[in-house]
Write a protein that holds these residues in place. Sequence first.
Motif, mmCIF file in Angstrom:
data_model
loop_
_atom_site.group_PDB
_atom_site.id
_atom_site.type_symbol
_atom_site.label_atom_id
_atom_site.label_comp_id
_atom_site.label_asym_id
_atom_site.label_seq_id
_atom_site.Cartn_x
_atom_site.Cartn_y
_atom_site.Cartn_z
ATOM 1 N N UNK A 137 46.178 42.658 36.576
ATOM 2 C CA UNK A 137 45.015 42.114 35.861
ATOM 3 C C UNK A 137 44.193 41.146 36.700
ATOM 4 N N UNK A 138 44.850 40.492 37.681
ATOM 5 C CA UNK A 138 44.131 39.535 38.520
ATOM 6 C C UNK A 138 43.173 40.213 39.496
ATOM 7 N N UNK A 139 43.256 41.523 39.605
ATOM 8 C CA UNK A 139 42.280 42.240 40.420
ATOM 9 C C UNK A 139 40.948 42.370 39.698
ATOM 10 N N UNK A 142 39.949 36.491 36.978
ATOM 11 C CA UNK A 142 40.634 35.340 37.557
ATOM 12 C C UNK A 142 41.552 34.661 36.537
ATOM 13 N N UNK A 143 41.253 34.850 35.246
ATOM 14 C CA UNK A 143 42.048 34.173 34.213
ATOM 15 C C UNK A 143 42.439 35.145 33.100
ATOM 16 N N UNK A 144 43.230 36.151 33.405
ATOM 17 C CA UNK A 144 43.576 37.146 32.381
ATOM 18 C C UNK A 144 44.402 36.585 31.233
ATOM 19 N N UNK A 145 45.209 35.556 31.478
ATOM 20 C CA UNK A 145 46.027 35.028 30.387
ATOM 21 C C UNK A 145 45.172 34.294 29.358
ATOM 22 N N UNK A 146 44.223 33.501 29.811
ATOM 23 C CA UNK A 146 43.315 32.854 28.863
ATOM 24 C C UNK A 146 42.474 33.902 28.134
ATOM 25 N N UNK A 147 42.010 34.893 28.872
ATOM 26 C CA UNK A 147 41.244 35.976 28.241
ATOM 27 C C UNK A 147 42.079 36.676 27.182
ATOM 28 N N UNK A 206 35.263 38.143 32.201
ATOM 29 C CA UNK A 206 34.750 39.449 31.784
ATOM 30 C C UNK A 206 34.835 40.413 32.956
ATOM 31 N N UNK A 207 35.697 41.431 32.870
ATOM 32 C CA UNK A 207 35.893 42.324 34.016
ATOM 33 C C UNK A 207 34.674 43.184 34.296
ATOM 34 N N UNK A 211 35.445 46.788 41.100
ATOM 35 C CA UNK A 211 35.630 45.558 41.875
ATOM 36 C C UNK A 211 35.484 45.888 43.348
ATOM 37 N N UNK A 212 34.561 45.198 43.993
ATOM 38 C CA UNK A 212 34.375 45.453 45.418
ATOM 39 C C UNK A 212 35.613 45.049 46.195
ATOM 40 N N UNK A 213 35.960 45.831 47.177
ATOM 41 C CA UNK A 213 37.141 45.546 47.977
ATOM 42 C C UNK A 213 36.804 44.460 48.982
ATOM 43 N N UNK A 214 37.742 43.574 49.187
ATOM 44 C CA UNK A 214 37.548 42.486 50.145
ATOM 45 C C UNK A 214 38.505 42.652 51.308
ATOM 46 N N UNK A 215 38.241 41.924 52.360
ATOM 47 C CA UNK A 215 39.161 41.924 53.477
ATOM 48 C C UNK A 215 40.460 41.267 53.052
ATOM 49 N N UNK A 216 41.593 41.680 53.595
ATOM 50 C CA UNK A 216 42.864 41.074 53.202
ATOM 51 C C UNK A 216 42.839 39.569 53.395
ATOM 52 N N UNK A 217 43.384 38.868 52.432
ATOM 53 C CA UNK A 217 43.448 37.416 52.495
ATOM 54 C C UNK A 217 44.617 37.020 53.378
#
Length: 230
Positions: A137-139, A142-147, A206-207, A211-217
């Motif tokens: 869900x974090x993909x 950012x706050x799926x639990x609150x959502x 709001x999803x 989701x655009x892919x980002x470079x690995x963190x």
Amino acid sequence: MTESSPAYGLWSLVAINSAIFILFAASFFKPRSSRDWRTLGMFSAFIVALFAEMYGFPLTIYLLSGWLAARFPGVDFLSHDAGHLLEVMFGWRANPHFGPFHILSAILIGGGFWLLASAWKVLYAAQATGTLATTGPYARLRHPQYAAFVVIMAGFLLQWPTLITLAMFPVLVVAYVRLARREEREAEASFGADWQRYARTTPAFFPCRTKSRTHPIAGDRGEHSSGERS
């Protein structure tokens, strides 16, 4: 919706149903910090207020009794079925448990609990490794639990709206948003550029459809925490 026997004053059902849903939420949310308990506590207050009117004393129906009786003659508002006010107001005269609002309510409540459980698994793994959570869900949020808590409460409002829970809902939403913003500041202080990169591409509540892919963190092991309960 002309069920004749009163369905209120059943305080044992208030206690049982409140305990079931609160414990159910706690089993998925697994509170540990004081912030976690505050989050669960606000949700619990909403649940108790809801079931107090659903089975205890119908305060909303009592306060609106004059308007309801004039607008919907022939409806026994002391029956349990009539407490599903949206079904009454929109003319659903069959069993309200099979009405559109109740069905949508069940979908939202079930989906909210699923999201709560799914998010916790990812977050727990992230906290165990001291990283951020960008999988599951974090993909998407950012706050799926609150959502998830907000979705569950919205589902209950569709099923059994009351004046108290309608008043509580926006207050709780604002409180959850403020908690989320505070956690974001803490996450940014802990993870710096990694958090900023994640926050730029992932909405808070709001999803997006994609989701655009980002470079690995840096240091990413597939489980990054968004700041919730970090």
